[in-house]
Design a protein around this motif. Structure first.
Motif, PDB file in Angstrom:
ATOM      1  N   ALA A   5       0.855  -1.192   0.000  1.00 15.96           N
ATOM      2  CA  ALA A   5       0.000   0.000   0.000  1.00 15.96           C
ATOM      3  C   ALA A   5       0.889   1.240   0.000  1.00 15.96           C
ATOM      4  O   ALA A   5       1.919   1.270   0.683  1.00 15.96           O
ATOM      5  CB  ALA A   5      -0.916   0.004   1.222  1.00 15.96           C
ATOM      6  N   LEU A   6       0.488   2.243  -0.759  1.00 13.90           N
ATOM      7  CA  LEU A   6       1.245   3.488  -0.828  1.00 13.90           C
ATOM      8  C   LEU A   6       0.427   4.601  -0.193  1.00 13.90           C
ATOM      9  O   LEU A   6      -0.730   4.814  -0.571  1.00 13.90           O
ATOM     10  CB  LEU A   6       1.582   3.836  -2.274  1.00 13.90           C
ATOM     11  CG  LEU A   6       2.390   2.793  -3.048  1.00 13.90           C
ATOM     12  CD1 LEU A   6       2.755   3.321  -4.435  1.00 13.90           C
ATOM     13  CD2 LEU A   6       3.649   2.416  -2.295  1.00 13.90           C
ATOM     14  N   ASP A   7       1.041   5.300   0.737  1.00 12.12           N
ATOM     15  CA  ASP A   7       0.363   6.363   1.478  1.00 12.12           C
ATOM     16  C   ASP A   7       0.830   7.723   0.983  1.00 12.12           C
ATOM     17  O   ASP A   7       1.828   8.262   1.458  1.00 12.12           O
ATOM     18  CB  ASP A   7       0.645   6.204   2.979  1.00 12.12           C
ATOM     19  CG  ASP A   7      -0.013   7.298   3.813  1.00 12.12           C
ATOM     20  OD1 ASP A   7      -0.952   7.940   3.310  1.00 12.12           O
ATOM     21  OD2 ASP A   7       0.417   7.507   4.968  1.00 12.12           O
ATOM     22  N   GLY A   8       0.124   8.264  -0.011  1.00 16.33           N
ATOM     23  CA  GLY A   8       0.433   9.618  -0.477  1.00 16.33           C
ATOM     24  C   GLY A   8       1.685   9.735  -1.312  1.00 16.33           C
ATOM     25  O   GLY A   8       2.300  10.797  -1.359  1.00 16.33           O
ATOM     26  N   VAL A   9       2.101   8.684  -2.011  1.00 18.35           N
ATOM     27  CA  VAL A   9       3.246   8.761  -2.922  1.00 18.35           C
ATOM     28  C   VAL A   9       2.781   9.478  -4.194  1.00 18.35           C
ATOM     29  O   VAL A   9       1.922   8.970  -4.911  1.00 18.35           O
ATOM     30  CB  VAL A   9       3.793   7.359  -3.251  1.00 18.35           C
ATOM     31  CG1 VAL A   9       4.851   7.431  -4.345  1.00 18.35           C
ATOM     32  CG2 VAL A   9       4.375   6.719  -1.996  1.00 18.35           C
ATOM     33  N   THR A  10       3.336  10.642  -4.461  1.00 16.89           N
ATOM     34  CA  THR A  10       2.845  11.485  -5.551  1.00 16.89           C
ATOM     35  C   THR A  10       3.695  11.426  -6.813  1.00 16.89           C
ATOM     36  O   THR A  10       3.288  11.946  -7.846  1.00 16.89           O
ATOM     37  CB  THR A  10       2.761  12.949  -5.087  1.00 16.89           C
ATOM     38  OG1 THR A  10       4.058  13.368  -4.616  1.00 16.89           O
ATOM     39  CG2 THR A  10       1.752  13.103  -3.955  1.00 16.89           C
ATOM     40  N   ASP A  11       4.870  10.837  -6.729  1.00 13.83           N
ATOM     41  CA  ASP A  11       5.754  10.759  -7.892  1.00 13.83           C
ATOM     42  C   ASP A  11       5.449   9.475  -8.665  1.00 13.83           C
ATOM     43  O   ASP A  11       5.642   8.377  -8.132  1.00 13.83           O
ATOM     44  CB  ASP A  11       7.216  10.776  -7.443  1.00 13.83           C
ATOM     45  CG  ASP A  11       8.187  10.909  -8.612  1.00 13.83           C
ATOM     46  OD1 ASP A  11       7.793  10.598  -9.749  1.00 13.83           O
ATOM     47  OD2 ASP A  11       9.333  11.338  -8.374  1.00 13.83           O
ATOM     48  N   PRO A  12       4.973   9.572  -9.919  1.00 15.05           N
ATOM     49  CA  PRO A  12       4.656   8.352 -10.671  1.00 15.05           C
ATOM     50  C   PRO A  12       5.862   7.455 -10.896  1.00 15.05           C
ATOM     51  O   PRO A  12       5.720   6.247 -11.073  1.00 15.05           O
ATOM     52  CB  PRO A  12       4.091   8.886 -11.999  1.00 15.05           C
ATOM     53  CG  PRO A  12       4.564  10.289 -12.094  1.00 15.05           C
ATOM     54  CD  PRO A  12       4.691  10.797 -10.693  1.00 15.05           C
ATOM     55  N   ARG A  13       7.062   8.033 -10.870  1.00 19.26           N
ATOM     56  CA  ARG A  13       8.257   7.198 -11.025  1.00 19.26           C
ATOM     57  C   ARG A  13       8.458   6.313  -9.802  1.00 19.26           C
ATOM     58  O   ARG A  13       8.865   5.159  -9.923  1.00 19.26           O
ATOM     59  CB  ARG A  13       9.490   8.082 -11.260  1.00 19.26           C
ATOM     60  CG  ARG A  13       9.484   8.767 -12.616  1.00 19.26           C
ATOM     61  CD  ARG A  13      10.591   9.776 -12.745  1.00 19.26           C
ATOM     62  NE  ARG A  13      10.462  10.847 -11.770  1.00 19.26           N
ATOM     63  CZ  ARG A  13      11.251  11.902 -11.715  1.00 19.26           C
ATOM     64  NH1 ARG A  13      12.239  12.027 -12.585  1.00 19.26           N
ATOM     65  NH2 ARG A  13      11.081  12.840 -10.800  1.00 19.26           N
ATOM     66  N   ASN A  14       8.174   6.859  -8.626  1.00 12.85           N
ATOM     67  CA  ASN A  14       8.248   6.035  -7.422  1.00 12.85           C
ATOM     68  C   ASN A  14       7.188   4.938  -7.455  1.00 12.85           C
ATOM     69  O   ASN A  14       7.449   3.794  -7.063  1.00 12.85           O
ATOM     70  CB  ASN A  14       8.065   6.900  -6.174  1.00 12.85           C
ATOM     71  CG  ASN A  14       9.368   7.499  -5.683  1.00 12.85           C
ATOM     72  OD1 ASN A  14      10.441   6.997  -5.983  1.00 12.85           O
ATOM     73  ND2 ASN A  14       9.284   8.585  -4.940  1.00 12.85           N
ATOM     74  N   LEU A  15       5.992   5.292  -7.917  1.00  9.44           N
ATOM     75  CA  LEU A  15       4.932   4.290  -8.026  1.00  9.44           C
ATOM     76  C   LEU A  15       5.348   3.174  -8.975  1.00  9.44           C
ATOM     77  O   LEU A  15       5.198   1.980  -8.665  1.00  9.44           O
ATOM     78  CB  LEU A  15       3.638   4.945  -8.517  1.00  9.44           C
ATOM     79  CG  LEU A  15       2.480   4.001  -8.868  1.00  9.44           C
ATOM     80  CD1 LEU A  15       2.079   3.156  -7.669  1.00  9.44           C
ATOM     81  CD2 LEU A  15       1.283   4.796  -9.383  1.00  9.44           C
ATOM     82  N   GLY A  16       5.890   3.546 -10.133  1.00  7.98           N
ATOM     83  CA  GLY A  16       6.331   2.539 -11.092  1.00  7.98           C
ATOM     84  C   GLY A  16       7.433   1.662 -10.532  1.00  7.98           C
ATOM     85  O   GLY A  16       7.441   0.440 -10.748  1.00  7.98           O
ATOM     86  N   ALA A  17       8.373   2.267  -9.786  1.00  5.48           N
ATOM     87  CA  ALA A  17       9.470   1.493  -9.209  1.00  5.48           C
ATOM     88  C   ALA A  17       8.962   0.530  -8.137  1.00  5.48           C
ATOM     89  O   ALA A  17       9.450  -0.600  -8.022  1.00  5.48           O
ATOM     90  CB  ALA A  17      10.518   2.438  -8.621  1.00  5.48           C
ATOM     91  N   VAL A  18       7.973   0.956  -7.348  1.00  5.87           N
ATOM     92  CA  VAL A  18       7.400   0.074  -6.325  1.00  5.87           C
ATOM     93  C   VAL A  18       6.686  -1.107  -6.982  1.00  5.87           C
ATOM     94  O   VAL A  18       6.806  -2.261  -6.533  1.00  5.87           O
ATOM     95  CB  VAL A  18       6.432   0.855  -5.411  1.00  5.87           C
ATOM     96  CG1 VAL A  18       5.647  -0.098  -4.516  1.00  5.87           C
ATOM     97  CG2 VAL A  18       7.213   1.847  -4.548  1.00  5.87           C
TER      98      VAL A  18
END
Length: 378
Positions: free
Chosen positions: A230-243
Motif C-alpha cells: 500500500a502506498l500512502d500519499g506517494v505522488t511521484d509516478p516514477r516512485n509508483l512505477g518502481a514500487v
C-alpha cells in the motif's frame, strides 16, 4: 565619371531592414496572441510562484537550483509557490484571473468564462483527461505490455529506428494482434511523448484499468504467502512505477493506492515499472485507512515503514504470514491516521547518517527481506 551610379539595375531605394519593435521579423506571427506569461506564472519555469499544484518537473528544477545555490553560497533563484494567484475566476470575464489585475483582455493563456484551472500559454498543453489514451514508451515497457496482452490501439515507430530483437518482437506481436502500426518521424514522436526518452517506440494504450480492491485482497488470500503493498500519499509516478516493479520482482500479489493526493498509473509509471504494471494488479481506494482495516479483518498484518520504527526490519518474524507493507510519501512518510492503523512500524537499519531512503528504495529493501525470510521458511 559617375561610376556605379550609371550601371544598369542599380538600386534606387535603400534596402529594407528587419521590422522594428518586439518580435523582429516574427512580429506579425504574434499579432492577436496577447502578452507572454511572466516567468513566475509559467508552471514549467523554476521561478513559478503560482497557486496551482507544482508540476513535478518544476519541483525538480527548483530543488536543483537550491542545491547549486547552497554549494556556491548564494541565494537560490527560484519562485515561491503559492505566493501568486494564477487561477482563473469562474464568474469573471474572459481571461480575468481571480482577484483581477494582470492577464485581462483574453490575451495569451486566456480561458473562456466559466472555466477554472491553471492558465495555459499557446504551445503548452494542459494535463490530459484521465479518460484519454496514454502513450507508453520504451522498448522494455512496450514489449512487456504486449506480452501481457495489455489492450492497445496503435503502435508508433520512429523512422530509421535501430531494430533489435525487442523491436522485431514488438512489431511482430502488434501485427499478430491486429494493432495499427504507424511509422512517424522522430521529431513527431518527440512531440507526442513530450520529450520523454522513448527509444523510438511508443504504444498507445487506453486508460489504465484498476483492479477492484475486494478482488485484489481475495486473489492475494488464495496464494500460499499473501503479500500486498500500500502506498500512502506517494505522488511521484516514477516512485509508483518502481514500487510496482519491486512488487513483481519479490512476489507481491498487488498494490493499492489512494484515489486522491497520490500518483496513479500514467505513462511515466508504466515506463518506470518496465512493464511490470501489466503483471501486478493495482487498485485505487477511496480511503486508505479503511482499506487497511479491511485487510486486517481479512487476516493480514499491516506493517508501516518508518525511519523510527519500533521493530527492526531484520527482526520481522511475522514476514512469513499474510502481510501488507505500507510505504509512506516521499516527504512526510506515513500520515498520522495510517501510522496509527498499522499493527507495527518497521525501520530499515542503516550504517550511515542518511536520514531516510527514497520511498521506492525502502519498499524494495523491505520486499527483498520479506522474500528472503519466506524462502528460508519454505
Amino acid at each position: 565619371m559617375a561610376g556605379n551610379s550609371q550601371r544598369r539595375g542599380r538600386r534606387l531605394t535603400p534596402k529594407a531592414g528587419a521590422p522594428k519593435g518586439s518580435g523582429g521579423k516574427n512580429k506579425d506571427a504574434l499579432a492577436g496572441r496577447g502578452r507572454t506569461l511572466p516567468a513566475d506564472e509559467r508552471p514549467w519555469h523554476k521561478a513559478y510562484s503560482g497557486t496551482e499544484k507544482l508540476p513535478q518537473r518544476t519541483a525538480w528544477k527548483q530543488d536543483k537550483e537550491r542545491r547549486a545555490a547552497a554549494e556556491e553560497g548564494r541565494a537560490p533563484k527560484i519562485g515561491q509557490p503559492g505566493s501568486k494567484d494564477t487561477t482563473w475566476g469562474k464568474g469573471g470575464g474572459r481571461g480575468t484571473p481571480t482577484g483581477g489585475g494582470r492577464g485581462t483582455g483574453g490575451g495569451r493563456g486566456a480561458r473562456p468564462a466559466g472555466r477554472g484551472g491553471p492558465r495555459v500559454a499557446p504551445g503548452r498543453k494542459s494535463n490530459p483527461s484521465k479518460d484519454t489514451p496514454e502513450l507508453l514508451v520504451g522498448r522494455n515497457p512496450v514489449l512487456e505490455s504486449l506480452r501481457a496482452q495489455v489492450p492497445a490501439t496503435a503502435l508508433y515507430t520512429a523512422q530509421g529506428i535501430d531494430a533489435d530483437d525487442r523491436v522485431n518482437e514488438i512489431v511482430r506481436t502488434a501485427a499478430d494482434r491486429g494493432i495499427a502500426i504507424l511509422e512517424v518521424s522522430r521529431a513527431e514522436l518527440d512531440r507526442m511523448t513530450g520529450g520523454v526518452l522513448h527509444q523510438g517506440i511508443g504504444l498507445q494504450v487506453p486508460p489504465f484499468a484498476y483492479e477492484p480492491f475486494e478482488d485484489l485482497v481475495a486473489a492475494a488470500l488464495e496464494q500460499a504467502a499473501p503479500l500486498l503493498v500500500a502506498l500512502d500519499g506517494v505522488t511521484d509516478p516514477r516512485n509508483l512505477g518502481a514500487v510496482i516493479r519491486s512488487a513483481a520482482a519479490f512476489g507481491a500479489q498487488g498494490v493499492f493506492v489512494p484515489e486522491r493526493r497520490a500518483a496513479g498509473i500514467t505513462a511515466t509509471a508504466w515506463r518506470t515499472s518496465a512493464g511490470a504494471a501489466a503483471r501486478v494488479p493495482v487498485a485505487q481506494v477511496t480511503n486508505l485507512t479503511r482499506s487497511l482495516k479491511a485487510c486486517q479483518d481479512a487476516g493480514f498484518l499491516v506493517v508501516g515503514l518508518d525511519a523510527d520504527g519500533e521493530t527492526d526490519l531484520y527482526d520481522l518474524e511475522a514476514a512469513v504470514g499474510p502481510l501488507v507493507v505500507v510505504v509512506g510519501s516521499e516527504g512526510r512518510g506515513l500520515s498520522r491516521l495510517v501510522g496509527e492503523t498499522c499493527d507495527l512500524t518497521v525501520g530499515i537499519p542503516m550504517v550511515s547518517d542518511v536520514e531516510s531512503l527514497n520511498a521506492s528504495v525502502a519498499a524494495a529493501v523491505t520486499l527483498a527481506e520479506v522474500a528472503r525470510r519466506r524462502a528460508a521458511e519454505g
